[in-house]
Structure formats: structure tokens, C-alpha cells
Motif scaffolding. Structure first.
Motif, PDB file in Angstrom:
ATOM      1  N   PHE A   1       0.837  -1.205   0.000  1.00 47.50           N
ATOM      2  CA  PHE A   1       0.000   0.000   0.000  1.00 47.50           C
ATOM      3  C   PHE A   1       0.876   1.262   0.000  1.00 47.50           C
ATOM      4  O   PHE A   1       0.594   2.238  -0.692  1.00 47.50           O
ATOM      5  CB  PHE A   1      -0.929   0.019   1.222  1.00 47.50           C
ATOM      6  N   ASP A   2       1.962   1.208   0.792  1.00 51.06           N
ATOM      7  CA  ASP A   2       2.878   2.356   0.856  1.00 51.06           C
ATOM      8  C   ASP A   2       3.546   2.594  -0.493  1.00 51.06           C
ATOM      9  O   ASP A   2       3.744   3.747  -0.910  1.00 51.06           O
ATOM     10  CB  ASP A   2       3.945   2.122   1.932  1.00 51.06           C
ATOM     11  N   LEU A   3       3.898   1.496  -1.189  1.00 47.57           N
ATOM     12  CA  LEU A   3       4.537   1.606  -2.503  1.00 47.57           C
ATOM     13  C   LEU A   3       3.604   2.308  -3.496  1.00 47.57           C
ATOM     14  O   LEU A   3       4.033   3.203  -4.246  1.00 47.57           O
ATOM     15  CB  LEU A   3       4.912   0.216  -3.024  1.00 47.57           C
ATOM     16  N   VAL A   4       2.344   1.918  -3.510  1.00 47.98           N
ATOM     17  CA  VAL A   4       1.370   2.543  -4.421  1.00 47.98           C
ATOM     18  C   VAL A   4       1.203   4.023  -4.076  1.00 47.98           C
ATOM     19  O   VAL A   4       1.157   4.884  -4.966  1.00 47.98           O
ATOM     20  CB  VAL A   4       0.011   1.811  -4.344  1.00 47.98           C
ATOM     21  N   SER A   5       1.148   4.342  -2.773  1.00 48.53           N
ATOM     22  CA  SER A   5       1.000   5.747  -2.354  1.00 48.53           C
ATOM     23  C   SER A   5       2.198   6.578  -2.811  1.00 48.53           C
ATOM     24  O   SER A   5       2.047   7.735  -3.232  1.00 48.53           O
ATOM     25  CB  SER A   5       0.854   5.819  -0.833  1.00 48.53           C
ATOM     26  N   GLN A   6       3.421   6.004  -2.731  1.00 50.68           N
ATOM     27  CA  GLN A   6       4.628   6.710  -3.195  1.00 50.68           C
ATOM     28  C   GLN A   6       4.539   7.026  -4.687  1.00 50.68           C
ATOM     29  O   GLN A   6       4.898   8.130  -5.135  1.00 50.68           O
ATOM     30  CB  GLN A   6       5.869   5.854  -2.939  1.00 50.68           C
ATOM     31  N   LYS A   7       4.054   6.049  -5.471  1.00 50.91           N
ATOM     32  CA  LYS A   7       3.956   6.252  -6.924  1.00 50.91           C
ATOM     33  C   LYS A   7       2.930   7.345  -7.247  1.00 50.91           C
ATOM     34  O   LYS A   7       3.107   8.114  -8.204  1.00 50.91           O
ATOM     35  CB  LYS A   7       3.563   4.943  -7.625  1.00 50.91           C
ATOM     36  N   ILE A   8       1.867   7.420  -6.442  1.00 52.50           N
ATOM     37  CA  ILE A   8       0.866   8.474  -6.643  1.00 52.50           C
ATOM     38  C   ILE A   8       1.503   9.847  -6.410  1.00 52.50           C
ATOM     39  O   ILE A   8       1.309  10.785  -7.192  1.00 52.50           O
ATOM     40  CB  ILE A   8      -0.346   8.256  -5.708  1.00 52.50           C
ATOM     41  N   GLN A   9       2.300   9.958  -5.327  1.00 54.39           N
ATOM     42  CA  GLN A   9       2.963  11.232  -5.018  1.00 54.39           C
ATOM     43  C   GLN A   9       3.949  11.618  -6.114  1.00 54.39           C
ATOM     44  O   GLN A   9       4.057  12.791  -6.499  1.00 54.39           O
ATOM     45  CB  GLN A   9       3.679  11.126  -3.664  1.00 54.39           C
ATOM     46  N   LYS A  10       4.664  10.623  -6.660  1.00 50.16           N
ATOM     47  CA  LYS A  10       5.621  10.894  -7.738  1.00 50.16           C
ATOM     48  C   LYS A  10       4.906  11.444  -8.976  1.00 50.16           C
ATOM     49  O   LYS A  10       5.385  12.364  -9.635  1.00 50.16           O
ATOM     50  CB  LYS A  10       6.381   9.613  -8.110  1.00 50.16           C
ATOM     51  N   GLN A  11       3.761  10.841  -9.286  1.00 47.99           N
ATOM     52  CA  GLN A  11       3.025  11.288 -10.465  1.00 47.99           C
ATOM     53  C   GLN A  11       2.459  12.695 -10.258  1.00 47.99           C
ATOM     54  O   GLN A  11       2.415  13.493 -11.194  1.00 47.99           O
ATOM     55  CB  GLN A  11       1.885  10.306 -10.788  1.00 47.99           C
ATOM     56  N   VAL A  12       2.069  13.024  -9.022  1.00 48.84           N
ATOM     57  CA  VAL A  12       1.605  14.383  -8.716  1.00 48.84           C
ATOM     58  C   VAL A  12       2.722  15.386  -9.000  1.00 48.84           C
ATOM     59  O   VAL A  12       2.510  16.431  -9.630  1.00 48.84           O
ATOM     60  CB  VAL A  12       1.131  14.492  -7.247  1.00 48.84           C
ATOM     61  N   ALA A  13       3.950  15.045  -8.545  1.00 52.40           N
ATOM     62  CA  ALA A  13       5.098  15.935  -8.773  1.00 52.40           C
ATOM     63  C   ALA A  13       5.403  16.064 -10.260  1.00 52.40           C
ATOM     64  O   ALA A  13       5.702  17.157 -10.766  1.00 52.40           O
ATOM     65  CB  ALA A  13       6.313  15.397  -8.020  1.00 52.40           C
ATOM     66  N   ARG A  14       5.327  14.943 -11.003  1.00 49.76           N
ATOM     67  CA  ARG A  14       5.602  14.967 -12.447  1.00 49.76           C
ATOM     68  C   ARG A  14       4.576  15.833 -13.178  1.00 49.76           C
ATOM     69  O   ARG A  14       4.904  16.559 -14.114  1.00 49.76           O
ATOM     70  CB  ARG A  14       5.567  13.543 -13.020  1.00 49.76           C
ATOM     71  N   THR A  15       3.332  15.706 -12.766  1.00 53.92           N
ATOM     72  CA  THR A  15       2.261  16.453 -13.422  1.00 53.92           C
ATOM     73  C   THR A  15       2.482  17.959 -13.299  1.00 53.92           C
ATOM     74  O   THR A  15       2.228  18.725 -14.233  1.00 53.92           O
ATOM     75  CB  THR A  15       0.898  16.061 -12.817  1.00 53.92           C
ATOM     76  N   ARG A  16       2.987  18.393 -12.134  1.00 58.91           N
ATOM     77  CA  ARG A  16       3.197  19.824 -11.901  1.00 58.91           C
ATOM     78  C   ARG A  16       4.411  20.366 -12.660  1.00 58.91           C
ATOM     79  O   ARG A  16       4.498  21.562 -12.941  1.00 58.91           O
ATOM     80  CB  ARG A  16       3.377  20.092 -10.403  1.00 58.91           C
ATOM     81  N   THR A  17       5.378  19.512 -12.977  1.00 59.27           N
ATOM     82  CA  THR A  17       6.640  19.997 -13.559  1.00 59.27           C
ATOM     83  C   THR A  17       6.839  19.608 -15.027  1.00 59.27           C
ATOM     84  O   THR A  17       7.192  20.449 -15.861  1.00 59.27           O
ATOM     85  CB  THR A  17       7.835  19.474 -12.742  1.00 59.27           C
TER      86      THR A  17
END
Length: 758
Positions: A693-709
Motif C-alpha cells: 500500500f505504501d509503494l502505491v502511495s509513493q507512486k501516486i505522489q511521484k506522479q503528482v510531482a511529475r504532473t506539476r513539472t
């Protein structure tokens, strides 16, 4: 061409029997009155007898549809070749679908289509008027055949329904407890009808039918049978009624089983006698045309085929060979069993897995029929309605769902009525020289008796009516396809000659092989981990044990489907994603079947284990949640690639593969735990769930950062977030299921010590 037609005749016999076996096997197999082996032996004897008696019916292929004198030898051979190629492909197509169709309709419209095409080609070459095409066609006979076939659909359904309703009203479902004279009377009616049918369809087809005897006033046998219908029926009825009473009273014979056995023989005989022309009539006509042409010494393009207008006997040896091929096919054809199953499912008294989906027409017909039934019901006195309903009350048998499927599809009364009514209708048509399709008659009689017997209830009516409409629609399509395709093939052969025939034959072989492989693949049973099994246990421990197998199967298949989806996305493999979608639909359907079984499951539980129902229902709920998550994941992935959107970026694919790898480890451990029935291993999986579950949450946060930049594709972002969130839902459903199972197995473990659900 003669050699090719001989080979095609054998192939046509095989595909024809596979389709028409439903005509005479349906009632006996559905009622389970006699063993399957006995049914096949009786049917085989009937087929062999009917094949020998069918010589006189071969005229249809020679002159029933077209006027042979209007064509030359080479043209007739082109017509026959086009007809046989079309017939084999068409019947095999319907067999593969498991749909009964009419071999009579197919051969009639193939002959008509090819003859019309050939006539148009001749008229065009001579610069004539296309209206002259009617001079090439035997319009009177062709119209008579077509109208007779169509009329038989309505008549068979109506008469079958009326006779079954009256029979059930008089006999009820407790027919075995009725007075002996009741069974004897029913036996007299049924057996006299069937025996007259055998006389009409059997003796009339033999050379003996033209013999005359002093005992019958010097009349020919066939003329006597037609002229003295009433006396023959009355004598038959008296004889069989007395014999039935003797058998019931003194030898304790089950008269209904006897009727079903004799009726099966009669319909098998009629099938071979009536329908053999559909399979070998054309090749035999071609062979006889060839012999006449060879003896003439005239050019093939100048030899008129008036010879086909004369009555020519068919060699008995050819009929015997044809009968042998038909019998062998009957025993070994899996497609024949498939077609029979369609008919049985539509007429079954019990619940079955409905194959056809309802449509607006079936819903409208059911709604209209229900309204009419309700209106008629208001006109009848309550006492009369109660009496009628009592006669139609079906016996209740407490069995689980799977065991219900081992019961007969319908009882012996309905099976006997099916055979009796079909026999009577075909006899009447034969006596009046009216052509008809035995498939249409037997199928529609079975559907009519099903309706009258209340087999189509509120739970199944829309599905059954939709099935019947599908079959009838297929019959009309048979005529249209047969006419069109036969005409096209004739045109190709006419212009392409030998090269076209070679290409068409090769194409036909390839299509037949493809259908055979496809059918084998579809019918192959994979029971290990590919199919879910309905619970039959009546105790909670049994339910836990059986559920473990289903959970293991779902987890394994989920693992494979998820991995295939991620791989398909990475490679942009549309075919793999499409195949994956079908796999998920299959899994969802099987889980839905388990949910449909809940009623029977709860009914089957013993008193001490009623609590297992809540456990089982929750398990099915979590399995369905898993399937829905997978369905969404596969659907959006397929849609993304199918719409040619931008490929996911390398980092996104890499991260999805990381999740897939971790999920694969977790699911492998889960399936292994259930395979081993090791509940300690289930506990270990539950304790380690948070890391994923933590791994999936990390990937979500990474994609949020990618989307902004750096992310520039809204479609990619939507797809990626959807995949991650739905993966999380998939894991949640899996963990909830594991926790439920773990707690149910060992209720002594305090809930506080169990891992919390995400």
C-alpha cells in the motif's frame, strides 16, 4: 468434380447429422427415461432403416427446384458443386454455434440460388430478358416447399402447446400414480400415432409401397395408407390401448418409457428417410447425370439434362453407405451434443445457465403474454383456477444447484407428447404430399410444450423466448445466406472453371479445419485453476474448504490478468489487451454464476451451519470487488491504446512494473496459502500488506510531482492515476477477503491482534 462431390457428400453427411440429431434425440435425452447408450442404439437402428427407405425422395435434388431440361450437363455440374460447397460451410457454421437449423431449407435455397444465378448467366449470354428466369425454375414446387416449411413453424408450436396443456391437465406431474387405464389410454393414443407415422414415413419410401394385395382390395400399399386413414388409426388405437393395458397391468412396464423409445426410433427413421436427400441427393444426381452424359457421346455444353426429369432409383449400396456414415457421426460428434444442449436448455423445466440475452422483442412478447394470461385468469372462477394450478404443480426436490442439473430437463409425459405430436404432424404432411422441415417441426413442438408446461416462468421467460427468436431468426438467415452464397459460388465457378473449383474447395477445407479447431478449443474443459466451482457443502467447514479453492483460482487468474495488462500497456499490444478484456469478462461471469447459486446454497445448509451463509456471501462480494477492479483496469488500458493516445512514459511503465512485481509476490503467496490450506501463511501475508500500500502511495505522489513539472499529456495522467487507484482497490478487496477468511477459520484469535484493513 465427381470425385470432389463424393467427398463433399460424406462431409455433408457428417455436418448434417451433427445438426439434425436434435430432431430425434431431444426428447429421449431430456427426459432421461432410458439410458444414453440405449437411446443411441435405438436411434442408430432408426437411421439405418430410414436410409434404406429414402430412395424415392431423391427427386427433390433432380427436379424439385429447377427445370433440368433448361440446363446443359456442364451447367448442372456447376450448380451441384456450388450447392455442396455452400451446404457444408453453412451447416458447419450453425453446428459450431450450437444452433439447430434446417437442412431442408438450406438445400432448397442453395439449389434455388445456384439455379437462378446460372439462369441469369445464360440469359445474359444470349441477350435475353431477365424476366425469363421463371422458365428455368420449378416455381410451383419451390413455392409449395417454402410455404409448407414456414407454415410448419406456427402449426407445430400451436399444436404442441395445446396437446401438452391438455395432457398435463389430465395427467398432472403425478402421472405414475394414475389409474392403469389412464396410462394405457395415453399409450394407445401415442403409440397409434407413432406407428402410423412409421408406416407413412417408412413403408411409403420402399419399393414395396407400389405392391398391390387382394386383402386390401387390390390397392397399392401407399394408396391404401392414404385412402384408409381413419380405419387404420382406429384399429391401431384399439390394438395399442389393449396391449398397453396388458403391459402396464401384468408386466409392470413403464408405458411412457416405451413410447419414448418407439418415438425416438420413428423420428430417427423419418430423419434419415426424409433428410438424406439433403446430404447425398445432389451428389447422386450429379453421378447419374455424369453416367447419362458419358453414354451420350455429346459435348458437355450441348447435352440437355432432360434425363433428370425421369424417376431414377438410387442404388441401395449408396444408401447403406450413407446410413453407416450417419450412424458413426451420431455416436462421435461433439457438435451434435452441442446442438442438442441448446434445445434442452430452452425447454428445461428447471433453472439452467441461460445462454441467450433478452431483447426488446422477447421482453415485449413476455409482457404481452403475461397481460393476456392475467386477463384470461380474471374470467375464470377461483375454484377452476385452483384445480388447474394443482395439476401443474411441479414436485419439489431438495437438492443443491449442481445436483438439480442432474435431474431430467422435463418429465416423460412431455417427452412422449413431443414425439407423438411431431410424428402426427409429419405424417399428415406426408399423406398430403406437403414438404416440411423435420427440424422446424420437432424444435417448435418442443418449444410449444415447454410454454404449455410452464417451463418458461417469470425467472426464465425473457431468456427462453429470446433463445427461440434467435433460433427462428437463424432459420431465416439460413435461407438468405444459402440463396446468396450459393449464387455467388456458382458465378465464380461458371467463370473460373477448374481453377475456381480448386480454390473454393481448398478454402472450404481451411474453413472447416478452422471451425473444428475453434470448437475443440472452446469445448475443452480446464478444471484445475481456470473454473470456479459452486459450493455444495452443507456445513461451515465444508464451505471454508471449498471457498479456499475458488479464492486460490481467482487470485491466480487476477495475478495473470494484471501482469498481462501492464505488459500490454508497455508494449502497446492491442491484441493482448483485447484478449485480456475477454479473460476478465469470463472471470466476472463465473463469479456472477456463484452469486446466482446463493439461493440453492442457503437452501442446502444444515441447521447448525446457517451462519456459513453470511461468510459465503461476503466472500463472493470481495471476489466480485476484485473482478470489478480488474475489469476497470483492463478496460481503460485497452481504450487508451485503441484510441492511439500517447504511450505511457518510461518511468511510468517502470513504476507500474515495480508494483506488478510486488503484487505478484503477494498474490503468489496468497494462492499458495490457500492451496496448502495454511492459515499461518495467510496471517503472514496480512502482516506484510502495508508495504505494498505504501509503494502505491509513493507512486501516486511521484506522479503528482511529475504532473506539476514535466507531464504534458492529460490522457496519460488520467490513465496512470486510474491504474494506481484501482490497483489500490484491488489490493483492499483482496486483503479484506483474506482477513475475513482468517478470522472465520480461527475465531479464537482476538480481532485486536489481526492487521487492520486498509
Amino acid at each position: 468434380m465427381i470425385i470432389a462431390l463424393a467427398v463433399l457428400a460424406i462431409a455433408d453427411l457428417v455436418v448434417g447429422v451433427s445438426n439434425d440429431a436434435v430432431n430425434f434425440l431431444n426428447s429421449a435425452i431430456g427426459s432421461k427415461a432410458i439410458s444414453f447408450k440405449t437411446i443411441m442404439i435405438v436411434a442408430s437402428i432408426g437411421i439405418a432403416s430410414g436410409a434404406i427407405f429414402s430412395s424415392g425422395l431423391m427427386e427433390v435434388a433432380r427436379k424439385g427446384i429447377f427445370n433440368p431440361g433448361e440446363f446443359y450437363f456442364n451447367e448442372i455440374m456447376f450448380i451441384f458443386m456450388a450447392v455442396m460447397i455452400t451446404d457444408i460451410l453453412l451447416l458447419d457454421f450453425f453446428n459450431t454455434l450450437g444452433m439447430p437449423t434446417s437442412t431442408t431449407v438450406s438445400i432448397v435455397f442453395e439449389l434455388l440460388g445456384a439455379a437462378v444465378a446460372m439462369a441469369l448467366i445464360k440469359i445474359a449470354a444470349d441477350g435475353g430478358n431477365f424476366a425469363d428466369v421463371v422458365s428455368y425454375i420449378n416455381t410451383t414446387k419451390a413455392t409449395e416447399i417454402i410455404l409448407g416449411i414456414l407454415l410448419s413453424v406456427v402449426v407445430a408450436f400451436s399444436i404442441g402447446a395445446i396437446v401438452q396443456w391438455i395432457s398435463r391437465l389430465l395427467l398432472s406431474y403425478d402421472f405414475q400414480k394414475k389409474a392403469k387405464w389412464v396410462g394405457a389410454l395415453f399409450g394407445g393414443v401415442a403409440l397409434s400415432a407413432i406407428m402410423y407415422f412409421i408406416l407413412m414415413k417408412g413403408i411409403k419410401g420402399t419399393p414395396y409401397a407400389s405392391e398391390s394385395f387382394d386383402i386390401i382390395g387390390g390397392m397399392k400399399i401407399k394408396d391404401f395408407l392414404e385412402a384408409q386413414v381413419f380405419p387404420i388409426v382406429v384399429v391401431n388405437f384399439i390394438f395399442w390401448s389393449i396391449l398397453s393395458y396388458i403391459l402396464v397391468s401384468f408386466t409392470k412396464t413403464n408405458i411412457y418409457k416405451l413410447i419414448i423409445g418407439v418415438g425416438t426410433f420413428a423420428l430417427a427413421l423419418a430423419f434419415a428417410g426424409n433428410d438424406l436427400v439433403n446430404f447425398i441427393g445432389v451428389p447422386i444426381a450429379a453421378w447419374q447425370s455424369y453416367e447419362a452424359w458419358m453414354a451420350s457421346g455429346v459435348e458437355a455444353s450441348q447435352f440437355s439434362m432432360d434425363v433428370l426429369s425421369k424417376k431414377v432409383p438410387t442404388p441401395t449400396l449408396l444408401l447403406l453407405v450413407a446410413g453407416f456414415v450417419m450412424v458413426i457421426t451420431l455416436w462421435f460428434s461433439s457438435k451434435a451434443k452441442n446442438v442438442v444442449k441448446t434445445s434442452l436448455d430452452l425447454s428445461s423445466q428447471s433453472e439452467t445457465k441461460e445462454r441467450f440475452q433478452p431483447n426488446f422483442l422477447s421482453r415485449g412478447l413476455v409482457r404481452f403474454s403475461s397481460g393476456v394470461s392475467a386477463w384470461v385468469s380474471t374470467m375464470l372462477p377461483d375454484t377452476l383456477k385452483a384445480k388447474i394450478n394443482t395439476q401443474f404443480n411441479t414436485p419439489t426436490i431438495a437438492l443443491s444447484k449442481d445436483k438439480v442439473h442432474q435431474l431430467p430437463a422435463f418429465d416423460m409425459v412431455r417427452a412422449a407428447v413431443n414425439l407423438m405430436v411431431a410424428g402426427i404432424l409429419i405424417s399428415i404432411a406426408t399423406s398430403y404430399k406437403l414438404p416440411l422441415s423435420t427440424t422446424y417441426v420437432t424444435f417448435m413442438v418442443a418449444m410449444g410444450t415447454s410454454l404449455a408446461d410452464r417451463a418458461w416462468g417469470a425467472e426464465s421467460a425473457v431468456y427462453r423466448v429470446a433463445g427461440v427468436l434467435n433460433v427462428i431468426g437463424g432459420w431465416f438467415m439460413t435461407a438468405i445466406i444459402a440463396f446468396t452464397v450459393s449464387g455467388i459460388i456458382l458465378t465464380l465457378i461458371s467463370f473460373g472453371k477448374g481453377a475456381a473449383i480448386a480454390i473454393l474447395l481448398f478454402s472450404a477445407v481451411l474453413l472447416l479445419a478452422r471451425n473444428f479447431i475453434s470448437h475443440r478449443k472452446k469445448t475443452k474443459e480446464i478444471r484445475d485453476e481456470d473454473s470456479l466451482r459452486k459450493s455444495e457443502s452443507s456445513s461451515i467447514q465444508g464451505v471454508i474448504e471449498e471457498s479456499a479453492s475458488n479464492i486460490s483460482a481467482v487470485v491466480k487468474r487476477s495475478n495473470k490478468l494484471y501482469t498481462n495488462t501492464i505488459d500490454g500497456l508497455g508494449r502497446q499490444d492491442l491484441d493482448q489487451l483485447k484478449k485480456n478484456k475477454k479473460g476478465v469478462v469470463k472471470l466476472s461471469t463465473e463469479i456472477d454464476d456463484l452469486r446466482d447459486n446463493i439461493f440453492y446454497f442457503i437452501k442446502n445448509l444444515d441447521e447448525a451451519s446457517v451462519g456459513a451463509s453470511n461468510f459465503y456471501i461476503n466472500i463472493l462480494g470481495y471476489l466480485q470487488d476484485m473482478a470489478q477492479s480488474l475489469e476497470y483496469i483492463t478496460k481503460i488500458s485497452h481504450k487508451h491504446i485503441n484510441n492511439n493516445h500517447k504511450k505511457l512514459k518510461y518511468n511510468q511503465i517502470k513504476e507500474l512494473k515495480e508494483i506488478d512485481a510486488e503484487l505478484e509476490i503477494l498474490l503468489n503467496k496468497t494462492s499458495k496459502a490457500f492451496d496448502n490450506r495454511s492459515f499461518e501463511e495467510i496471517g503472514v501475508v496480512l502482516n506484510n500488506k502495508q508495504a505494498l500500500f505504501d509503494l502505491v502511495s509513493q507512486k501516486i505522489q511521484k506522479q503528482v510531482a511529475r504532473t506539476r513539472t514535466e507531464e504534458s499529456s492529460p490522457k496519460n495522467t488520467t490513465l496512470y492515476f486510474s491504474l494506481l487507484l484501482e490497483t489500490k482497490d484491488l489490493m483492499t478487496a483482496t486483503m479484506n477477503l483474506l482477513e475475513l477468511y482468517y478470522m472465520e477459520h480461527d475465531s479464537s484469535i482476538p480481532p485486536a491482534t489481526l492487521p487492520e484493513t486498509e
